[in-house]
Structure formats: structure tokens, C-alpha cells
Enzyme design. Structure first.
Site, PDB file in Angstrom:
ATOM      1  N   ASN A  50     -11.479  -3.820  14.306  1.00 41.27           N
ATOM      2  CA  ASN A  50     -10.348  -3.609  13.382  1.00 41.27           C
ATOM      3  C   ASN A  50      -9.459  -2.555  14.028  1.00 41.27           C
ATOM      4  O   ASN A  50      -9.975  -1.575  14.576  1.00 41.27           O
ATOM      5  CB  ASN A  50     -10.815  -3.058  12.033  1.00 41.27           C
ATOM      6  CG  ASN A  50     -11.624  -4.055  11.249  1.00 41.27           C
ATOM      7  OD1 ASN A  50     -11.755  -5.216  11.651  1.00 41.27           O
ATOM      8  ND2 ASN A  50     -12.178  -3.613  10.136  1.00 41.27           N
ATOM      9  N   GLY A  51      -8.149  -2.718  13.910  1.00 42.76           N
ATOM     10  CA  GLY A  51      -7.244  -1.725  14.481  1.00 42.76           C
ATOM     11  C   GLY A  51      -6.439  -2.321  15.625  1.00 42.76           C
ATOM     12  O   GLY A  51      -6.381  -3.541  15.785  1.00 42.76           O
TER      13      GLY A  51
ATOM     14  N   GLU B 109       8.065  -2.442  -9.561  1.00 43.63           N
ATOM     15  CA  GLU B 109       6.685  -2.915  -9.521  1.00 43.63           C
ATOM     16  C   GLU B 109       6.595  -4.370 -10.017  1.00 43.63           C
ATOM     17  O   GLU B 109       5.881  -5.187  -9.433  1.00 43.63           O
ATOM     18  CB  GLU B 109       5.796  -1.981 -10.360  1.00 43.63           C
ATOM     19  CG  GLU B 109       4.350  -2.386 -10.506  1.00 43.63           C
ATOM     20  CD  GLU B 109       3.586  -2.528  -9.192  1.00 43.63           C
ATOM     21  OE1 GLU B 109       4.115  -2.168  -8.136  1.00 43.63           O
ATOM     22  OE2 GLU B 109       2.457  -3.054  -9.238  1.00 43.63           O
TER      23      GLU B 109
ATOM     24  N   ARG C 189      -9.646  -8.647   1.298  1.00 41.28           N
ATOM     25  CA  ARG C 189      -8.809  -7.760   2.116  1.00 41.28           C
ATOM     26  C   ARG C 189      -7.649  -8.506   2.765  1.00 41.28           C
ATOM     27  O   ARG C 189      -6.693  -7.894   3.229  1.00 41.28           O
ATOM     28  CB  ARG C 189      -9.661  -7.114   3.216  1.00 41.28           C
ATOM     29  CG  ARG C 189     -10.665  -6.121   2.676  1.00 41.28           C
ATOM     30  CD  ARG C 189     -11.653  -5.732   3.738  1.00 41.28           C
ATOM     31  NE  ARG C 189     -11.076  -4.929   4.792  1.00 41.28           N
ATOM     32  CZ  ARG C 189     -11.218  -3.614   4.902  1.00 41.28           C
ATOM     33  NH1 ARG C 189     -11.928  -2.975   4.016  1.00 41.28           N
ATOM     34  NH2 ARG C 189     -10.685  -2.947   5.898  1.00 41.28           N
TER      35      ARG C 189
ATOM     36  N   TRP D 275      -7.186 -10.356  10.589  1.00 44.98           N
ATOM     37  CA  TRP D 275      -5.804 -10.426  10.106  1.00 44.98           C
ATOM     38  C   TRP D 275      -4.953 -10.213  11.360  1.00 44.98           C
ATOM     39  O   TRP D 275      -4.943  -9.129  11.930  1.00 44.98           O
ATOM     40  CB  TRP D 275      -5.572  -9.329   9.077  1.00 44.98           C
ATOM     41  CG  TRP D 275      -4.244  -9.355   8.409  1.00 44.98           C
ATOM     42  CD1 TRP D 275      -3.868 -10.120   7.337  1.00 44.98           C
ATOM     43  CD2 TRP D 275      -3.098  -8.559   8.743  1.00 44.98           C
ATOM     44  NE1 TRP D 275      -2.572  -9.848   6.993  1.00 44.98           N
ATOM     45  CE2 TRP D 275      -2.069  -8.895   7.828  1.00 44.98           C
ATOM     46  CE3 TRP D 275      -2.835  -7.599   9.722  1.00 44.98           C
ATOM     47  CZ2 TRP D 275      -0.812  -8.315   7.869  1.00 44.98           C
ATOM     48  CZ3 TRP D 275      -1.566  -7.015   9.757  1.00 44.98           C
ATOM     49  CH2 TRP D 275      -0.572  -7.375   8.840  1.00 44.98           C
TER      50      TRP D 275
ATOM     51  N   GLU E  36       4.891 -10.914  -4.316  1.00 40.20           N
ATOM     52  CA  GLU E  36       3.712 -10.975  -3.445  1.00 40.20           C
ATOM     53  C   GLU E  36       2.743 -12.082  -3.823  1.00 40.20           C
ATOM     54  O   GLU E  36       2.092 -12.643  -2.960  1.00 40.20           O
ATOM     55  CB  GLU E  36       3.020  -9.617  -3.276  1.00 40.20           C
ATOM     56  CG  GLU E  36       2.416  -9.001  -4.474  1.00 40.20           C
ATOM     57  CD  GLU E  36       1.791  -7.643  -4.171  1.00 40.20           C
ATOM     58  OE1 GLU E  36       1.545  -7.290  -3.023  1.00 40.20           O
ATOM     59  OE2 GLU E  36       1.547  -6.902  -5.146  1.00 40.20           O
TER      60      GLU E  36
ATOM     61  N   HIS F  68      26.817  -2.516  -9.526  1.00 39.95           N
ATOM     62  CA  HIS F  68      27.266  -2.126  -8.180  1.00 39.95           C
ATOM     63  C   HIS F  68      26.909  -3.183  -7.143  1.00 39.95           C
ATOM     64  O   HIS F  68      26.922  -2.903  -5.953  1.00 39.95           O
ATOM     65  CB  HIS F  68      26.659  -0.773  -7.800  1.00 39.95           C
ATOM     66  CG  HIS F  68      27.083   0.332  -8.707  1.00 39.95           C
ATOM     67  ND1 HIS F  68      28.359   0.836  -8.742  1.00 39.95           N
ATOM     68  CD2 HIS F  68      26.398   1.002  -9.677  1.00 39.95           C
ATOM     69  CE1 HIS F  68      28.439   1.787  -9.667  1.00 39.95           C
ATOM     70  NE2 HIS F  68      27.258   1.894 -10.247  1.00 39.95           N
TER      71      HIS F  68
ATOM     72  N   CYS G 274      -8.297  -6.774   8.550  1.00 41.91           N
ATOM     73  CA  CYS G 274      -9.571  -7.193   9.155  1.00 41.91           C
ATOM     74  C   CYS G 274     -10.773  -6.538   8.471  1.00 41.91           C
ATOM     75  O   CYS G 274     -10.691  -5.421   7.984  1.00 41.91           O
ATOM     76  CB  CYS G 274      -9.611  -6.791  10.619  1.00 41.91           C
ATOM     77  SG  CYS G 274      -8.232  -7.376  11.576  1.00 41.91           S
TER      78      CYS G 274
ATOM     79  N   LYS H 116      -5.322  -6.318   1.636  1.00 40.95           N
ATOM     80  CA  LYS H 116      -5.581  -5.367   0.557  1.00 40.95           C
ATOM     81  C   LYS H 116      -5.452  -3.930   1.040  1.00 40.95           C
ATOM     82  O   LYS H 116      -4.919  -3.082   0.350  1.00 40.95           O
ATOM     83  CB  LYS H 116      -6.988  -5.609  -0.009  1.00 40.95           C
ATOM     84  CG  LYS H 116      -7.352  -4.705  -1.161  1.00 40.95           C
ATOM     85  CD  LYS H 116      -6.512  -5.020  -2.387  1.00 40.95           C
ATOM     86  CE  LYS H 116      -6.745  -4.046  -3.528  1.00 40.95           C
ATOM     87  NZ  LYS H 116      -5.647  -4.119  -4.510  1.00 40.95           N
TER      88      LYS H 116
ATOM     89  N   LYS I 289       5.228  -7.409  -7.727  1.00 45.60           N
ATOM     90  CA  LYS I 289       4.091  -8.230  -8.174  1.00 45.60           C
ATOM     91  C   LYS I 289       4.451  -9.704  -8.080  1.00 45.60           C
ATOM     92  O   LYS I 289       3.677 -10.522  -7.597  1.00 45.60           O
ATOM     93  CB  LYS I 289       3.784  -7.873  -9.616  1.00 45.60           C
ATOM     94  CG  LYS I 289       2.454  -7.539 -10.106  1.00 45.60           C
ATOM     95  CD  LYS I 289       1.546  -6.578  -9.501  1.00 45.60           C
ATOM     96  CE  LYS I 289       1.638  -6.218  -8.082  1.00 45.60           C
ATOM     97  NZ  LYS I 289       1.209  -4.920  -7.698  1.00 45.60           N
TER      98      LYS I 289
HETATM   99  O1  M6R Z   1      -4.350   1.224  -0.929  1.00 46.81           O
HETATM  100  P1  M6R Z   1      -2.955   1.733  -1.113  1.00 46.81           P
HETATM  101  O2  M6R Z   1      -2.670   2.073  -2.528  1.00 46.81           O
HETATM  102  O3  M6R Z   1      -2.607   2.849  -0.187  1.00 46.81           O
HETATM  103  O4  M6R Z   1      -2.029   0.502  -0.730  1.00 46.81           O
HETATM  104  C1  M6R Z   1      -0.644   0.614  -0.700  1.00 46.81           C
HETATM  105  C2  M6R Z   1       0.007  -0.741  -0.645  1.00 46.81           C
HETATM  106  O5  M6R Z   1      -0.379  -1.422   0.510  1.00 46.81           O
HETATM  107  C3  M6R Z   1      -0.354  -1.591  -1.877  1.00 46.81           C
HETATM  108  O6  M6R Z   1      -0.013  -0.953  -3.062  1.00 46.81           O
HETATM  109  C4  M6R Z   1       0.372  -2.957  -1.810  1.00 46.81           C
HETATM  110  O7  M6R Z   1       1.748  -2.772  -1.977  1.00 46.81           O
HETATM  111  C5  M6R Z   1      -0.195  -3.906  -2.863  1.00 46.81           C
HETATM  112  N1  M6R Z   1      -0.319  -5.213  -2.300  1.00 46.81           N
HETATM  113  C6  M6R Z   1       0.629  -4.011  -4.056  1.00 46.81           C
HETATM  114  O8  M6R Z   1       0.179  -4.941  -4.971  1.00 46.81           O
END
Ligand code: M6R
Length: 611
Positions: free
Chosen positions: A99-100, A484, A27, A73, A491, A507, A2, A606, A488
Site C-alpha cells: 500500500n502506498g 455535504e 475501502r 486501488w 459520490e 452570483h 489498497c 474509504k 453524498k
Molecule cells: O477518514 P477521513 O474522515 O479523513 O476521510 C476524509 C474524506 O476522504 C472522506 O470524508 C470522504 O470525503 C468520504 N468519501 C465522504 O463521504
């Protein structure tokens, strides 16, 4: 997650708020709304993008120079027009964005229902709007006191902004666990959950801390605690610029941010990597270096991509600085009844500096006496402020939800720290550190060289656009890069992808391999080369399609793989800074081919400010 924007001043409030909400779109959100105070509070809210809301408002413009806005959100209640913020109380005197999560909302709601309140939405937020109004009406208290009394009754987290029909020249904001800042202009004030909506108007900001509130008018503002103690808060200067939060001709923020990496890595090292003196200088942690060097253990905690950077950090610290390291998911840390004390050092890594799980790990570790260091990108963020010391990554605003430049900047900081500690504790000789420092200094040019071949990666990605699954394999420093790469891809393209240490393939995951399975093999470290070649053979024997990331001169790998993406040679321990670049590009191009919303992938936020 949010986002909140608010404005009071001499401009048309909807213009400022809508633009601000657009700046917060990165975000991640599912609905948006505004409340404008102009004689009477008028609310417009819509499921979907801010563009939908703009259509509604354009058809029936909203006048007024004070108001609040929100991108939601969903947590409580599905994304729809009714659950979108702002929410009002029973008599619609107040409008509130939040927010929250209000954890005890159900009990409060039942209590209010017993007093005749009727709720329109399924949200926890509406309950808070009703509660403020109930206190205001029944106890005959003023606006400020009503907000304070209501907030004292709620459990959970909040960043809120409230407007009141009876007091149209005031906006009240408050925070506990959800970031909020106040922008100070001439005869106008701005509020936002991060700096991006504010930067084009002012660079003077006040950050609210937990349990603080601000009472904001056109010409003045006042900060108090929720318990009503007046505070004298410092005014900070924002370092970001408007250009940094625009696309600069790129079709997506993600691509822009991938291309920024030669610069962001160089910026991250500027003034810190002193090549001529064979020295690392990290001002933010210099005063605690002895404590780090003498620590029993270093615990790295983070989430998502930052956690992957932390895993690279483990290899770096153990190899270069001979320090014992454990890497934890920040989200699990406090559930492990963690054995951590003043002899330990925790390093938390967070791009946003606002991730609720990471912040909880910071607080847990601090409460047990550990020294807590932060590696954050967002200057002035909550984690940056709550940690004992730290190092900023200086990658500039990262807008694409998928982290790219933040990862390479985090790994760069970890590399600098590892060398600095290794030099201090004698784990690194002069000669060895000179070699490492030289190699690190050359990384930005090498990243640039990889990006020059982006078109080849783009072409190759077309062939894999509709693959339903992907496997990523790496060893040593590049095992976290495999994780990673898989993250990527999943997501932003919604393709199911798994990352594994290459040796783990036999395994279990090997059962998945057939002629339809693309396997990305990161074969760029010399000391694991032979073993990676064996893995490629194993994949080929089962007809899997191998995409290899290999050093320029590695013809052995190139002869075996279906496609090979070449990366320049570097010291083994810095290969993650290079191998991750093609993986970012593969994900990006596949997602674009699949017509996915690259910068704002579904369901993702985000900055994850709820636990
Ligand atoms: O802002 P932060 O680095 O603490 O965020 C951590 C994760 O939420 C963030 O890296 C998330 O996995 C991303 N969407 C990855 O691309």
C-alpha cells in the site's frame, strides 16, 4: 484504498486471507490477489472484485498455512490482472503486497533493468519486489536484512508484507505512512491494514509506527526499526466487535450506518454531556483546555465530509465560544506556507485517522509548534496517535464509503467542544449553556423521529432518480450541510450536484435553474428563514423544483416548496445534526434506484492513504 491481509498459523491461509479481503472491500479497490507459501509460492490475482478471485481459487484450491493478500486501488498502471498484487522478483523467490507509493520507482527500475531485470507490470510495487530479491541474491544477505536494505533505498510511502520461498515460516511487514497492524493469536498471527479482518480471531493487536517492521512466525513475532533497532511494542486491545462490521439485516452498510445515528450520537455524548451539572467533560482535552481557551486562533483542517464537519465547527466555535476559527482543506495546508505557531491550536478531523493529507497537516502544524488536537473515529489510528490530544467520536466502524454517522458524530464532538470552551472562557452564561446542553441531549430522539419518515423520503426520491443535476442551498450552520448533501449525492449516485451558500445562488448558479433542476433548500434555522424563503421564491420564479428541509411548524416554506421534509425543532446551531439525515437518505435511495454500488462507489476509497 489498497488493503493488506496476511496470516501465518494453523488454519488454511486462503480462508483467512479471502475473508479478510472481503472485510476490506469497503475501502475501495479494483483488483485483488493472494500469495500462499506451500513449498513454493503460488500467486492468484484478478482484476475486479474478491468474488472473481474466489472463483479462480475454488477451481484450483490453494493449500498452505501462510500467505499474504491484497486489494489494489490503482495508482501506477491501470487496474488489470498483471498490475494486481502480489508482485514477485525476477526469480519469483519473493512475493510482496504494498500500500502506498514508491516515488523513486522509475530510477530504481531503470537501474535494475540495466542489470537484466525484466518487469511484467507497470507498478511501482513490482520494482520493490525485484529490489529485495536483487539484494538478497547478490549481497547474500538474509531475508530481514534484504528487506531493510531495500526499504532504505526507497522514497515515498509503504505498508508492505513480504513472503520468501527460502523462509516459508516467516512473513515480514513494514510501514512508512501506510497503516499496518499485527494481530496476536495462539500459535498464529494476523496482519492487516486495519482491524476489520482481524477482529473475529483476536482482539490483541500491535500497531506499527512509521519506519518499523515486524518479523512474524507462527509462535512469535519481533518488532524492529527498519534501521534494525529492536523495539518493545505495547499490545493494545481492540474495542470493536464483529457485529459492528456486519450488515445486521440492512441491504447496505450505508443504510445501517444512517440508522445507527441516534445511537452513535448518544454514544458520542455519553459521559461527556453531564446534563444534571450543566457541564461538558471531554477527558481527552481537559489537560490542554487552558491552552485552547488562550489560543490566538483555532485552525480546523480535514478533507471531504470531515472538512464539512469542520465548517459547521467554525460556526459553532465562533458563535458559542467566541473563538476565531479558520477552516482549511488539509490537502492544501502545507502548500500555503502556513502562518501557524505555538499560539495557535489546530484541530484535525478524520473518520479513519489515516488520511494522508490530514496527517501531513498534523505534521506541518506540529513542526511549527502549534498544539494539534484530533477528532478521530478509528481508535489507535495514526492521526489519533500523532496528535497531542483529542476526542474520539465513538461512532463505531464506518464501512460504507460515503460517510454518514461519522459526520454527525464529528459535529457532535465539535458542539461539545464549543460549549466546553464557551463555558470556560465566559462566552456562555449558565442559562445559555443549560439551554444548549438540553437541546443537544435531545438530538438522538429527534434523529430517530426523522428516520421514522424514511419511507416518505424514499417515495419522493423516486421522482428525482434520473435528474442529471442537483443544487443544494443552505445558509449559516446549514451551508456546510448543503455541501455535504451534494457530496453524498455525487459520490454514490454519480449525479452532478453542487452545494452553495444560498445567497451565492444569484452570483452564478441561478443560470442553471430551469424546470429540470431539483434544488434542495435547507430552511431550518430561524434566523435565516426569511432569506431562505426569498431564495425559494427565486428558484420557483425560474421553474426550479424545490425540495425543502424545514422545521415542523414552518408552513410558509411548506406552502412554497414542491416537497417538504419536516425536521423537529432544535436550537439553530444543532440543526445540521438533523438536516443532514434526510439528505443522506435522499442520496441513498436515489443511488439504489439507479442501481449503483452504494457501499463501494466507483473510483472511491474509504481511507485515502496517498497524498
Ligand atoms: O477518514 P477521513 O474522515 O479523513 O476521510 C476524509 C474524506 O476522504 C472522506 O470524508 C470522504 O470525503 C468520504 N468519501 C465522504 O463521504
Amino acid at each position: 484504498m489498497c488493503g493488506i491481509v496476511g496470516y501465518i498459523g494453523h488454519r488454511k491461509a486462503t480462508d483467512v486471507i479471502i475473508k479478510g479481503l472481503q472485510r476490506l472491500e469497503y475501502r475501495g479497490y479494483d483488483s485483488a490477489g493472494v500469495a500462499i507459501v506451500n513449498g513454493k509460492i503460488r500467486i492468484e490475482k484478478q482484476k475486479g472484485k474478491v468474488a472473481q478471485l474466489v472463483k479462480v481459487i475454488s477451481a484450483n484450491p490453494m493449500q498452505g498455512s501462510s500467505g499474504i493478500g491484497h486489494t489494489r486501488w490503482a495508482t501506477h498502471g491501470e487496474p488489470n490482472d498483471v498490475n494486481a498484487h502480489p508482485h514477485t522478483g525476477q526469480k519469483k523467490k519473493f512475493a510482496l503486497v504494498h500500500n502506498g507509493i514508491i516515488e523513486n520507482y522509475d530510477a530504481i527500475r531503470k537501474n535494475l533493468e540495466s542489470k537484466g531485470h525484466v518487469f511484467e507490470s507497470q507498478t511501482d510495487t513490482e520494482v520493490l519486489a525485484h529490489l529485495i530479491e536483487e539484494i538478497y541474491e547478490i549481497s547474500d544477505t538474509d531475508f530481514i536484512t534484504s528487506v531493510q536494505l531495500a526499504l532504505n533505498e526507497v522514497d515515498g510511502t509503504f505498508g508492505i508484507a513480504v513472503v520468501n520461498n527460502d523462509d516459508p515460516d516467516t512473513i515480514i511487514v513494514a510501514r512508512r505512512g501506510s497503516p499496518l497492524l499485527l494481530g496476536i493469536g495462539e500459535g498464529e498471527h494476523f496482519i492487516a491494514s486495519d482491524a476489520s479482518p482481524i477482529i473475529e480471531y483476536t482482539n490483541k493487536v500491535v500497531y506499527l509506527d512509521d519506519d518499523e517492521m515486524a518479523i512474524i512466525n507462527r509462535d512469535s513475532y519481533e518488532v524492529r526499526t527498519i534501521k534494525n533497532v529492536t523495539l518493545n511494542k505495547a499490545v493494545h486491545e481492540l474495542e470493536m466487535s464483529i457485529e459492528q462490521i456486519e450488515k445486521a439485516g440492512f441491504p447496505h452498510f450505508m443504510l445501517k450506518e444512517i440508522y445507527e445515528q441516534p445511537d452513535t450520537i448518544a454514544d458520542c455524548m455519553r459521559g461527556r454531556l453531564v446534563v444534571s451539572e450543566n457541564r461538558i467533560q471531554l477527558g481527552g482535552i481537559a489537560h490542554v483546555l487552558d491552552r485552547i481557551v488562550n489560543a490566538d486562533r483555532i485552525i480546523i483542517a480535514a478533507c471531504g465530509t470531515s472538512w464539512h464537519a469542520g465548517l459547521v465547527g467554525e460556526y459553532l466555535f465562533e458563535y458559542l465560544a467566541k473563538k476565531k476559527v479558520e477552516v482549511e482543506y488539509a490537502s492544501e495546508f502545507r502548500y500555503q506556507n502556513p502562518l501557524i505557531d505555538e499560539k495557535d491550536v489546530m484541530i484535525v478531523i478524520s473518520q479513519s485517522g489515516e488520511t494522508a493529507d490530514t496527517l501531513a497537516a498534523v505534521r506541518e502544524a506540529k513542526s511549527k509548534g502549534a498544539l494539534v488536537l484530533g477528532i478521530c473515529n478509528v481508535v489507535g489510528s495514526t492521526i489519533a496517535r500523532e496528535t497531542d490530544a483529542g476526542v474520539y467520536t465513538h461512532a463505531g466502524p464506518e464501512i460504507g464509503v460515503a460517510s454518514t454517522k461519522a459526520f454527525t458524530a464529528q459535529v457532535t464532538v465539535l458542539s461539545l467542544m464549543a460549549i466546553m470552551i464557551g463555558q470556560k472562557n465566559g462566552a456562555l452564561s449558565e442559562k445559555k449553556s443549560a439551554k444548549l446542553i438540553k437541546a443537544l441531549n435531545e438530538i438522538p430522539e429527534k434523529v430517530k423521529a426523522i428516520l421514522e419518515h424514511a419511507d416518505d423520503i424514499k417515495k419522493m426520491s423516486e421522482l428525482f432518480t434520473y435528474a442529471p443535476n442537483f443544487l443544494y442551498l443552505g445558509r449559516s450552520y446549514n451551508f456546510p450541510v448543503a455541501l455535504e448533501g451534494a457530496l453524498k449525492l455525487k459520490e454514490i449516485s454519480y449525479i452532478h450536484a453542487e452545494g452553495y451558500p444560498a445567497a451565492e445562488m444569484k452570483h452564478g448558479p441561478i443560470a442553471l435553474i430551469d424546470q429540470h433542476m431539483p434544488v434542495v433548500v435547507i430552511a431550518a434555522t430561524d434566523h435565516t428563514n426569511d432569506k431562505m424563503i426569498s431564495n425559494i421564491e427565486e428558484v420557483r420564479a425560474r421553474k426550479g423544483r424545490v425540495i425543502a428541509i424545514a422545521n415542523e411548524n414552518n408552513s410558509e416554506v411548506a406552502n412554497l416548496a414542491e416537497y417538504t421534509i419536516r425536521i423537529p425543532e432544535t436550537h439553530d446551531c444543532f440543526t445540521p445534526l438533523l438536516t443532514v439525515i434526510p439528505l443522506q437518505l435522499i442520496s441513498y435511495y436515489i443511488a439504489v434506484n439507479r442501481k449503483c454500488d452504494v457501499d463501494q462507489p466507483r473510483n472511491l476509497a474509504k481511507s485515502v492513504t496517498v497524498e
